[in-house]
Design a protein around this motif. Sequence first.
Motif, short mmCIF file in Angstrom:
data_model
loop_
_atom_site.label_atom_id
_atom_site.label_comp_id
_atom_site.label_asym_id
_atom_site.label_seq_id
_atom_site.Cartn_x
_atom_site.Cartn_y
_atom_site.Cartn_z
N ASN A 143 0.82 -1.21 0.00
CA ASN A 143 0.00 0.00 0.00
C ASN A 143 0.86 1.27 0.00
O ASN A 143 0.52 2.27 0.63
CB ASN A 143 -0.96 0.01 1.20
N LYS A 144 1.98 1.23 -0.72
CA LYS A 144 2.86 2.40 -0.82
C LYS A 144 2.46 3.30 -1.99
O LYS A 144 2.42 4.51 -1.87
CB LYS A 144 4.31 1.96 -0.99
N MET A 145 2.17 2.68 -3.15
CA MET A 145 1.79 3.45 -4.34
C MET A 145 0.87 2.62 -5.22
O MET A 145 1.07 1.41 -5.38
CB MET A 145 3.04 3.87 -5.13
N HIS A 146 -0.12 3.26 -5.79
CA HIS A 146 -1.08 2.59 -6.67
C HIS A 146 -0.40 2.28 -8.01
O HIS A 146 0.41 3.08 -8.50
CB HIS A 146 -2.29 3.49 -6.89
N PRO A 147 -0.71 1.13 -8.63
CA PRO A 147 -0.08 0.79 -9.92
C PRO A 147 -0.33 1.81 -11.03
O PRO A 147 0.48 1.93 -11.95
CB PRO A 147 -0.72 -0.56 -10.27
N VAL A 148 -1.42 2.57 -10.94
CA VAL A 148 -1.71 3.58 -11.97
C VAL A 148 -0.62 4.64 -12.01
O VAL A 148 -0.23 5.11 -13.10
CB VAL A 148 -3.09 4.22 -11.70
N TYR A 149 -0.10 5.04 -10.84
CA TYR A 149 0.97 6.03 -10.80
C TYR A 149 2.26 5.48 -11.42
O TYR A 149 2.99 6.20 -12.10
CB TYR A 149 1.24 6.47 -9.36
N HIS A 150 2.53 4.19 -11.18
CA HIS A 150 3.69 3.56 -11.82
C HIS A 150 3.54 3.54 -13.34
O HIS A 150 4.53 3.72 -14.07
CB HIS A 150 3.86 2.13 -11.30
#
Length: 318
Positions: A143-150
């Motif tokens: 829960n560090k970063m959503h895959p959409v941002y990646h």
Amino acid sequence: MEEETVMEKKKHKGKHDKPKPWDEDPNIDRWKIEKFDPSWNEGGLLEVSSFSTLFPQYREKYLQQAWPMVKGALKEYGVSCELNLERFVKRRQHLVGPNSSTLKALEILTGCYILVQGNTVAAMGSFKGLKQVRKIVEDCIQNKMHPVYHIKILMMKKELEKDPTLANETWDRFLPKFKKKNVKQKKVKSKEKKPYTPFPPPPQPSKVDKLLESGEYFLSERKKESKKWQEKQEKQAEKTAENKRKREAAFIPPEETSKQDSRNHEDQNKDVAAMAMSLKEKAKKLKKQKYAENINAEEYIAASGEESSKRKKKSKHS
């Protein structure tokens, strides 16, 4: 007649509902649960089933602790089981996306084949792509970063790779920086634990008890109404007085400065005026003596200033 009654008893409704030899066997214990023997099912049997149930959040820790014991108990009967808590299911859904759109985008950008099955994510591709996939999956599950941002970052990197002038430069200034926003949750107020007592708490006084204590219970209806009206009038009077005080507060003049301050100010003004007059007089005298004698104006004004300061000091001491 007896033979006919015996024949009627032996008749059954169903076609195949015939009496079995073990139905009336007294040696058979129908309540006994026999231990499972693996020899009964040598070839094995595969059957998959799943179910979901709601439970409070504070029971998650207990389920995680007790699940190994459940798995060990079911393993004796050849049954395997998995526990998927809701939060990990949601995070896995973030990785897959609606209609597997997020997963397909990651496959295109990383150049890897990605498969999500249960609690496992499998990937196949180049070394660089596998490193990217691992980073994305770990950030999603933790829960560090959503895959959409990646995906946004990878798309920008693809565009930057086309520019040969940026080959030997860092791309940090072009890449977006996403900050994690945690929504503040309401803090549950913890109740103070009272010391344990075996006796129940004392009963709270009812309305009738309160009226008996104050003596209002024995008053007549007319007196009760008059008392209520009087209390209402007192509250209204308090409110009107407070509103009046607020209205009048706007018309109260501010506090004036003290007389001593005004006197000091007047004295300072007088001193300034006296200095201005003395300078004007000295300037006139200089004009008269300018042609008669060669006098330096700065030295003359400085000397006269010292004399005036000495005079002021003498006057103050006196």
